[in-house]
Design a protein around this motif. Structure first.
Motif, PDB file in Angstrom:
ATOM      1  N   TYR A 152       7.861  -6.521   2.475  1.00 57.43           N
ATOM      2  CA  TYR A 152       6.998  -7.238   1.534  1.00 57.43           C
ATOM      3  C   TYR A 152       7.340  -8.728   1.613  1.00 57.43           C
ATOM      4  CZ  TYR A 152       5.862  -2.718  -0.595  1.00 57.43           C
ATOM      5  OH  TYR A 152       5.430  -1.425  -0.802  1.00 57.43           O
ATOM      6  N   HIS A 192      -4.709 -10.533  -4.942  1.00 55.93           N
ATOM      7  CA  HIS A 192      -4.518 -10.490  -6.397  1.00 55.93           C
ATOM      8  C   HIS A 192      -5.529 -11.389  -7.111  1.00 55.93           C
ATOM      9  CE1 HIS A 192      -0.847  -8.044  -6.925  1.00 55.93           C
ATOM     10  NE2 HIS A 192      -0.521  -8.475  -5.724  1.00 55.93           N
ATOM     11  N   THR A 197       1.700 -10.716   0.091  1.00 57.79           N
ATOM     12  CA  THR A 197       1.335 -10.699  -1.321  1.00 57.79           C
ATOM     13  C   THR A 197       0.102 -11.513  -1.640  1.00 57.79           C
ATOM     14  OG1 THR A 197       3.710 -10.544  -1.738  1.00 57.79           O
ATOM     15  CG2 THR A 197       2.345 -10.969  -3.635  1.00 57.79           C
ATOM     16  N   SER A 198      -0.422 -12.257  -0.668  1.00 58.65           N
ATOM     17  CA  SER A 198      -1.593 -13.102  -0.926  1.00 58.65           C
ATOM     18  C   SER A 198      -2.209 -13.520   0.403  1.00 58.65           C
ATOM     19  CB  SER A 198      -1.185 -14.357  -1.709  1.00 58.65           C
ATOM     20  OG  SER A 198      -0.306 -15.150  -0.921  1.00 58.65           O
ATOM     21  N   TRP A 235      -2.699  -7.158   3.360  1.00 58.72           N
ATOM     22  CA  TRP A 235      -2.410  -8.148   2.320  1.00 58.72           C
ATOM     23  C   TRP A 235      -3.145  -7.811   1.032  1.00 58.72           C
ATOM     24  CZ3 TRP A 235      -6.185 -11.791   0.560  1.00 58.72           C
ATOM     25  CH2 TRP A 235      -7.341 -11.896   1.341  1.00 58.72           C
ATOM     26  N   ILE A 279       5.339  -6.625  -7.236  1.00 59.38           N
ATOM     27  CA  ILE A 279       6.382  -6.502  -6.219  1.00 59.38           C
ATOM     28  C   ILE A 279       7.648  -5.897  -6.828  1.00 59.38           C
ATOM     29  CG2 ILE A 279       7.929  -7.810  -4.710  1.00 59.38           C
ATOM     30  CD1 ILE A 279       5.114  -7.391  -3.600  1.00 59.38           C
ATOM     31  N   TYR A 296      12.382  -7.116   1.641  1.00 58.37           N
ATOM     32  CA  TYR A 296      11.630  -8.192   0.994  1.00 58.37           C
ATOM     33  C   TYR A 296      12.029  -9.547   1.584  1.00 58.37           C
ATOM     34  CZ  TYR A 296      10.861  -4.495  -2.444  1.00 58.37           C
ATOM     35  OH  TYR A 296      10.532  -3.306  -3.047  1.00 58.37           O
ATOM     36  N   ALA A 340       1.319 -10.776  -9.590  1.00 64.41           N
ATOM     37  CA  ALA A 340       1.690 -10.405  -8.228  1.00 64.41           C
ATOM     38  C   ALA A 340       3.189 -10.140  -8.135  1.00 64.41           C
ATOM     39  CB  ALA A 340       1.287 -11.505  -7.253  1.00 64.41           C
ATOM     40  N   GLU A 341       3.981 -10.998  -8.791  1.00 59.48           N
ATOM     41  CA  GLU A 341       5.432 -10.825  -8.761  1.00 59.48           C
ATOM     42  C   GLU A 341       5.855  -9.557  -9.507  1.00 59.48           C
ATOM     43  OE1 GLU A 341       4.240 -14.831  -7.939  1.00 59.48           O
ATOM     44  OE2 GLU A 341       4.001 -13.779  -9.832  1.00 59.48           O
ATOM     45  N   HIS A 386       3.563  -6.208   4.402  1.00 58.96           N
ATOM     46  CA  HIS A 386       2.637  -6.341   3.274  1.00 58.96           C
ATOM     47  C   HIS A 386       2.745  -7.770   2.751  1.00 58.96           C
ATOM     48  CE1 HIS A 386       0.911  -4.815  -0.724  1.00 58.96           C
ATOM     49  NE2 HIS A 386       1.317  -6.034  -0.996  1.00 58.96           N
ATOM     50  N   CYS A 404       6.662 -12.474   0.004  1.00 59.17           N
ATOM     51  CA  CYS A 404       6.236 -13.023  -1.288  1.00 59.17           C
ATOM     52  C   CYS A 404       6.373 -14.544  -1.287  1.00 59.17           C
ATOM     53  CB  CYS A 404       7.089 -12.444  -2.418  1.00 59.17           C
ATOM     54  SG  CYS A 404       7.501 -10.695  -2.211  1.00 59.17           S
TER      55      CYS A 404
END
Length: 381
Positions: free
Chosen positions: A6, A116, A92-93, A113, A20, A36, A16-17, A90, A8
């Motif tokens: 992941y 969000h 996050t944005s 992805w 995760i 991560y 979003a956080e 993955h 971030c």
């Protein structure tokens, strides 16, 4: 064992956080091994590290405009992929995907992805063009907006690219009656409120103009002029975002209009804060992609009130487990709040149903199970 990385870009306390964090706390460890990479230090990185996650941190936050930064991120991604035999990355944005998609493509690693939201510009369009095995969204609204952004580029985008909708969830649980009452009494005492039956309204958000806190204050001013039979007070939890200008404008608005409201800073405990109030409001002046605070409030029995657009349309059934008001209309918001303030029976009925709806649909564990199912589907395709 499926090994996921992941990535971030932020490390704050937003939706979003929070999602995760849930990938760590609800991971099916018999099937998944999570790693991560954070672009910057902060609450998310601290949480992952303190909970024993395999987490990495860049030396400094990268910028897309700097080719050396893009190369550094690519090198770090490749190192982690090789070290842990990562099978899927993955992002996050869309912003993260712009850094990550090409290194994954070059190494034949699958990449997805999470949009969000809100989908709004060239990054979201460009990220859909990059090598991806799927895009995840958090509501029908976000899905439609992402597809709308992609429309001018549809010829260049694979029509087989899946778009998976995963409604977010929460781990917030209602505080005990004693704890909630004690904190409620503290809030009343701190603001010199002597009437224990005062209806408490809450808004929790980053204090920035698009969150519409000033619109909520306008609604409170309308209610104040009506001289309702029941007292009310508004608790505003959140920290200034990108400077103090908006925070100071809210403070001045409260003082100049003598409004029954108070800026209380960051929420010390979301569960306790929401358990102590009666109503939770989202007043955003642009459509919210989802509305995490709404489901957190619902989970502890606060009545949600939100605009009649965006993600909240999917969360709240008007008159059943919450209320909608006309977006960007303070008079409409004031009318819905007046209904709840003056009608205790309706307020309790909606609160009870809101909690049932949240427990049924918005458990964090359910959301992560759906995410992991999607990851497995992508890996097996």
């Amino acid at each position: 064992m499926q090994r996921i990385l992941y990535v971030c870009p932020m490390s704050g306390i937003g939706g979003a956080e929070t999602f995760i964090k849930q990938t760590l706390t609800h991971c099916n460890k018999s099937l998944f091994e999570n790693h991560y990479l954070c672009f910057r230090p902060g609450p998310l990185f601290d949480f992952l590290k303190s909970n024993g996650a395999s987490v990495f941190l860049l030396n400094s936050p990268p910028r897309l405009s700097h080719i050396n930064d893009r190369n550094k991120v690519s090198a770090e991604i490749q190192k982690i992929i090789n070290q842990f035999n990562i099978q899927l990355v993955h992002s996050t944005s869309a912003y993260t995907a712009l850094f990550v998609a090409w290194p994954c493509y070059r190494m034949s690693i699958k990449h997805v992805w999470f949009q969000h939201g809100p989908p709004s510009g060239w990054m979201d369009r460009l990220a859909a063009l990059l090598p991806n095995q799927g895009i995840i969204t958090n509501s029908h609204f976000t899905s439609a907006e992402q597809r709308r952004l992609e429309a001018p580029l549809r010829f260049f985008i694979s029509r087989k690219l899946p778009l998976e909708k995963i409604l977010l969830g929460t781990d917030v649980k209602k505080a005990s009656s004693a704890e909630a009452q004690q904190y409620r009494n503290t809030l009343l005492a701190q603001n010199s409120i002597t009437q224990p039956s005062t209806v408490l309204i809450a808004i929790l958000c980053r204090l920035q103009s698009l969150k519409g806190v000033d619109l909520l204050l306008e609604a409170l001013e309308i209610l104040k002029q009506k001289k309702l039979k029941n007292d009310f007070f508004c608790c505003i939890w959140g920290e200034a975002f990108k400077g103090d200008a908006y925070f100071n404008s809210l403070k001045n608005q409260i003082v100049e209009k003598a409004l029954p409201a108070q800026l209380l800073g960051p929420a010390p405990d979301v569960s306790l804060c929401l358990s102590a109030v009666d109503i939770v409001v989202s007043a955003s002046v642009q459509p919210e992609s989802f509305g995490l605070t709404l489901i957190e409030g619902m989970m502890v029995g606060a009545v949600p009130v939100a605009p009649n657009e965006g993600g909240p349309l999917e969360i709240i059934q008007h008159g059943y487990d919450g209320l909608h008001f006309i977006a960007r209309d303070p008079e409409s918001l004031a009318r819905e709040l007046e209904t709840l303030i003056e009608d205790e029976n309706l307020r309790l009925k909606l609160a009870t149903q809101a909690q049932k709806s949240a427990e049924l649909k918005y458990q964090a564990k359910r959301a992560i199970q759906q995410l992991e199912s999607f990851h497995s589907k992508v890996l097996s395709s």
